[in-house]
Write a protein that holds these residues in place. Structure first.
Motif, PDB file in Angstrom:
ATOM      1  N   ILE A 197       0.754  -1.397  -0.102  1.00 11.52           N
ATOM      2  CA  ILE A 197       0.120  -0.016  -0.028  1.00 11.52           C
ATOM      3  C   ILE A 197       0.907   1.285  -0.092  1.00 11.52           C
ATOM      4  O   ILE A 197       0.426   2.300  -0.298  1.00 11.52           O
ATOM      5  N   ASP A 198       2.182   1.206   0.313  1.00  8.46           N
ATOM      6  CA  ASP A 198       2.993   2.407   0.275  1.00  8.46           C
ATOM      7  C   ASP A 198       4.397   1.935  -0.001  1.00  8.46           C
ATOM      8  O   ASP A 198       5.301   1.708   0.509  1.00  8.46           O
TER       9      ASP A 198
ATOM     10  N   TYR B 177      -3.053   7.288   5.935  1.00  7.89           N
ATOM     11  CA  TYR B 177      -3.868   6.702   5.037  1.00  7.89           C
ATOM     12  C   TYR B 177      -5.372   7.068   5.077  1.00  7.89           C
ATOM     13  O   TYR B 177      -5.834   7.246   6.360  1.00  7.89           O
TER      14      TYR B 177
ATOM     15  N   VAL C 121      -5.343   3.494  -2.751  1.00  8.73           N
ATOM     16  CA  VAL C 121      -3.999   3.095  -3.001  1.00  8.73           C
ATOM     17  C   VAL C 121      -3.857   2.369  -4.278  1.00  8.73           C
ATOM     18  O   VAL C 121      -3.032   1.512  -4.379  1.00  8.73           O
TER      19      VAL C 121
ATOM     20  N   THR D 238       1.217   0.860  -6.369  1.00  9.32           N
ATOM     21  CA  THR D 238       1.191  -0.219  -5.353  1.00  9.32           C
ATOM     22  C   THR D 238       1.109  -1.585  -6.244  1.00  9.32           C
ATOM     23  O   THR D 238       2.124  -2.448  -5.653  1.00  9.32           O
TER      24      THR D 238
END
Length: 396
Positions: free
Chosen positions: A293-294, A302, A351, A355
């Protein structure tokens, strides 16, 4: 297929949100520069279903490698529907794209030499673009990532290389540079940065004795995020600056959004698999990872939702951690929120940008990708990888 019965972890794309982003962008372009092309940034999320969906809305595919070019073709894009950028072009695909009428923005001297090698008798009139490197930091202090080193892409405006290369290429038979590609990554995605990009395009155009067919300002916009700059706000300012030098009817505006279209429509859904206390903190482990997600490990917050089925006491602090064996795989610090237990769901929203393309094959393999259609039907567009997929083409 019902959402509550899907096995975690997985990505979930909301078609309705994706369509809304596309339509809002197109509406803004029609108002402010109704002579345009949109090239979706393949590298931002190259899921084939998404690429095919973009084609449905007459959006071209912007690619930066031979593999991405071939993937775009496989999905159904014709040469004329592909924008070929970046420093990683291969000679064979570059020449094929050139001969078949694709958009090409040259980025290196290698490509200039390839152009000089081509038998001009094989060509009809070919029009290409050139990537411009300029000092955005001077105009927009603290906006760029590399304050002193500058961008590494394109030909320099400040030292005169961009005009020299234009002159060199334009001497070739049947090849002419008719487009400028000026894209800079910024820290804040500010309107001011796009204003500076457009001013640079105007300065270069004034030095040419012909009209440019297109200005490609790349991507990097916000999109679908409440409280952030809107497509209308970006395009109003871009249009105002470009109109000082260019006519809408004669010069096409190309933009190459990635995250602006695909970032906000995608969620990552994971599940709590363990909860424990150490001497210092409450540790909550999920079957997802920060890698998913990052991937740049840059975020400090988030958009998220917790799915908890009963009332719980409030816990002052909980550290949400991923499944990997890396101690820095910490997704977020949850403060003054309900106590999490095994089986609880965490949905990380917005997201979809980078990703999926940057997901590593580290400890676990690629998770499932689902699409929630506008009628709420859920379809699987990529199955979860198992060892069978991982072992493809492996040699023991």
């Amino acid at each position: 297929m019902k959402e509550e019965k899907l096995e975690t972890p997985y990505f979930l794309l909301h078609e309705e949100k994706l369509e809304r982003n596309i339509l809002e962008l197109k509406a803004a372009l029609k108002v402010y520069w109704n002579n345009y092309e949109i090239g979706y940034s393949c590298k931002t999320n190259s899921t084939p279903w998404i690429m095919k969906y973009m084609k449905k809305y007459d959006i071209k595919m912007e690619v930066v490698s031979d593999n991405e070019y071939l993937l775009a073709e496989k999905v159904g894009y014709k040469n004329k529907e592909i924008i070929f950028n970046g420093p990683n072009k291969g000679k064979k695909i570059f020449k094929r794209a050139l001969l078949n009428g694709g958009y090409i923005n040259i980025d290196s001297l290698n490509e200039v030499e390839w152009l000089e090698e081509i038998d001009s008798n094989l060509l009809e009139e070919v029009e290409i673009g050139i990537r411009v490197n300029f000092d955005l930091e001077k105009d927009c202090p603290n906006e760029t990532a590399y304050l002193k080193d500058g961008s590494r892409f394109g030909f320099s405006y400040e030292n005169g290389d961009v005009l020299k290369v234009i002159e060199r290429v334009n001497k070739l038979n049947n090849i002419k540079i008719k487009g400028l590609h000026i894209h800079n990554t910024t820290k804040t995605r500010s309107i001011r940065a796009y204003e500076s990009i457009c001013k640079c395009a105007c300065k270069i155009a004034i030095n040419l004795n012909y009209t440019l067919k297109y200005i490609d300002i790349g991507g990097g916009f916000f999109g679908g995020v409440p409280g952030k700059t809107t497509f209308n706000e970006y395009l109003e300012r871009i249009s105002t600056v470009l109109k000082t030098t260019f006519e809408i009817s004669k010069t096409k505006l190309i933009i190459e959004p990635g995250s602006a279209l695909i970032g906000s429509p995608i969620d990552f859904v994971c599940e709590v698999i363990d909860v424990k206390d150490t001497f210092a903190k409450r540790i909550v482990t999920v079957n997802g990872s920060r890698n998913l997600i990052d991937p740049f490990f840059m975020k400090n917050s988030y958009f998220y939702n917790l799915v908890i089925k009963d009332d719980r006491k409030i816990k002052k602090e909980q550290i949400i951690c991923g499944y990997t064996c890396l101690d820095n795989d910490r997704l977020m610090r949850l403060e003054n929120n309900q106590e999490l237990k095994r089986g609880d769901i965490i949905i990380f929203e917005k997201v979809g940008s980078y990703t999926i393309t940057l997901s590593p094959l580290f400890i676990e393999y690629f998770p499932t990708i689902y699409v929630k259609k506008k009628d709420n039907e859920i379809i699987c567009v990529r199955e979860k990888w198992s060892i069978e997929e991982f072992l493809q083409k492996q040699i023991f």
